[in-house]
Design an enzyme around this catalytic site. Sequence first.
Site, mmCIF file in Angstrom:
data_model
loop_
_atom_site.group_PDB
_atom_site.id
_atom_site.type_symbol
_atom_site.label_atom_id
_atom_site.label_comp_id
_atom_site.label_asym_id
_atom_site.label_seq_id
_atom_site.Cartn_x
_atom_site.Cartn_y
_atom_site.Cartn_z
ATOM 1 N N GLY A 180 -6.457 -12.719 -1.465
ATOM 2 C CA GLY A 180 -6.176 -11.683 -0.476
ATOM 3 C C GLY A 180 -6.875 -10.401 -0.860
ATOM 4 O O GLY A 180 -7.471 -10.287 -1.930
ATOM 5 N N LEU A 181 -6.787 -9.434 0.009
ATOM 6 C CA LEU A 181 -7.430 -8.147 -0.223
ATOM 7 C C LEU A 181 -6.854 -7.431 -1.436
ATOM 8 O O LEU A 181 -5.711 -7.683 -1.838
ATOM 9 C CB LEU A 181 -7.245 -7.246 1.005
ATOM 10 C CG LEU A 181 -8.005 -7.632 2.277
ATOM 11 C CD1 LEU A 181 -7.477 -6.808 3.449
ATOM 12 C CD2 LEU A 181 -9.502 -7.430 2.102
ATOM 13 N N SER A 182 -7.622 -6.514 -1.986
ATOM 14 C CA SER A 182 -7.107 -5.632 -3.021
ATOM 15 C C SER A 182 -5.934 -4.849 -2.433
ATOM 16 O O SER A 182 -6.009 -4.342 -1.321
ATOM 17 C CB SER A 182 -8.205 -4.665 -3.469
ATOM 18 O OG SER A 182 -7.710 -3.756 -4.431
ATOM 19 N N GLY A 183 -4.832 -4.802 -3.165
ATOM 20 C CA GLY A 183 -3.657 -4.087 -2.683
ATOM 21 C C GLY A 183 -2.721 -4.924 -1.834
ATOM 22 O O GLY A 183 -1.681 -4.440 -1.385
ATOM 23 N N SER A 184 -3.078 -6.196 -1.615
ATOM 24 C CA SER A 184 -2.219 -7.059 -0.790
ATOM 25 C C SER A 184 -0.963 -7.491 -1.541
ATOM 26 O O SER A 184 0.035 -7.878 -0.926
ATOM 27 C CB SER A 184 -2.995 -8.298 -0.317
ATOM 28 O OG SER A 184 -3.428 -9.070 -1.425
ATOM 29 N N GLY A 185 -1.016 -7.437 -2.872
ATOM 30 C CA GLY A 185 0.152 -7.810 -3.670
ATOM 31 C C GLY A 185 -0.003 -9.111 -4.441
ATOM 32 O O GLY A 185 0.980 -9.664 -4.929
ATOM 33 N N LYS A 186 -1.237 -9.591 -4.586
ATOM 34 C CA LYS A 186 -1.480 -10.864 -5.280
ATOM 35 C C LYS A 186 -0.939 -10.863 -6.702
ATOM 36 O O LYS A 186 -0.222 -11.770 -7.101
ATOM 37 C CB LYS A 186 -2.989 -11.167 -5.342
ATOM 38 C CG LYS A 186 -3.677 -11.314 -4.024
ATOM 39 C CD LYS A 186 -5.165 -11.577 -4.199
ATOM 40 C CE LYS A 186 -5.879 -10.502 -4.982
ATOM 41 N NZ LYS A 186 -5.802 -9.157 -4.372
ATOM 42 N N SER A 187 -1.319 -9.848 -7.467
ATOM 43 C CA SER A 187 -0.908 -9.800 -8.872
ATOM 44 C C SER A 187 0.600 -9.641 -9.000
ATOM 45 O O SER A 187 1.251 -10.345 -9.776
ATOM 46 C CB SER A 187 -1.625 -8.656 -9.601
ATOM 47 O OG SER A 187 -3.009 -8.919 -9.696
ATOM 48 N N SER A 189 -11.105 -13.366 -4.543
ATOM 49 C CA SER A 189 -11.896 -14.549 -4.164
ATOM 50 C C SER A 189 -12.248 -14.499 -2.676
ATOM 51 O O SER A 189 -11.740 -15.294 -1.889
ATOM 52 C CB SER A 189 -11.185 -15.846 -4.541
ATOM 53 O OG SER A 189 -9.819 -15.856 -4.196
#
Length: 199
Positions: free
Chosen positions: A33-40, A107
């Site tokens: 997902g986009l940066s800031g989407s909350g993946k981490s 990715s």
Amino acid sequence: MRAKHITWHESKVTKEDRQRLNGHQSMVLWFTGLSGSGKSTLSVAVEKALFEKGMRTYRLDGDNVRYGLNNNLGFSAEDRSENIRRVGEVSKLMVDAGLITLTAFISPYREDREKVRQLFSEREFIEVYVKCDLRICEQRDPKGLYKKARAGKIKGFTGIDDPYEAPEDPELIIDTGKLSLQQSVETIIQHLRKNYDIS
């Protein structure tokens, strides 16, 4: 240059042996997902939930991997593809080791994610699309990267002047603009309970 004169050396301990010892199937949860989407944030919370249930886990994070394994890569399209290729191969080794592996990487390119998927057996690769409106990601901007990209200080930033190709048929879609962290974690755990016999 490709290595020559190499031979695969089989182990006496199989992936199935390790899974049996661990008491659960091994797999990779691929958060994209986009940066800031909350993946981490989401991958950290899911790993903790699985670990507390007695699962053997390991998490690979985009920034963390660039401190070591991929510290020679930049952010060109070619380097991004190589970044994902390497992480895919490491994830494959971890799945072979019997672990539930969680990866949090933008990715951005479908082709790269599909190449990683092809490394795994059926049901070993779970693509988790961490969906979030660009506007919300920019509002969050936890690392200040969107602000820098908008100011022209970062070139080729995903979602601004470089594309993000959303998954077309992911196993899971988690909309972090609508779901709380706890709701997002529970959605993933329920999916694993239903499809992977994880209690």
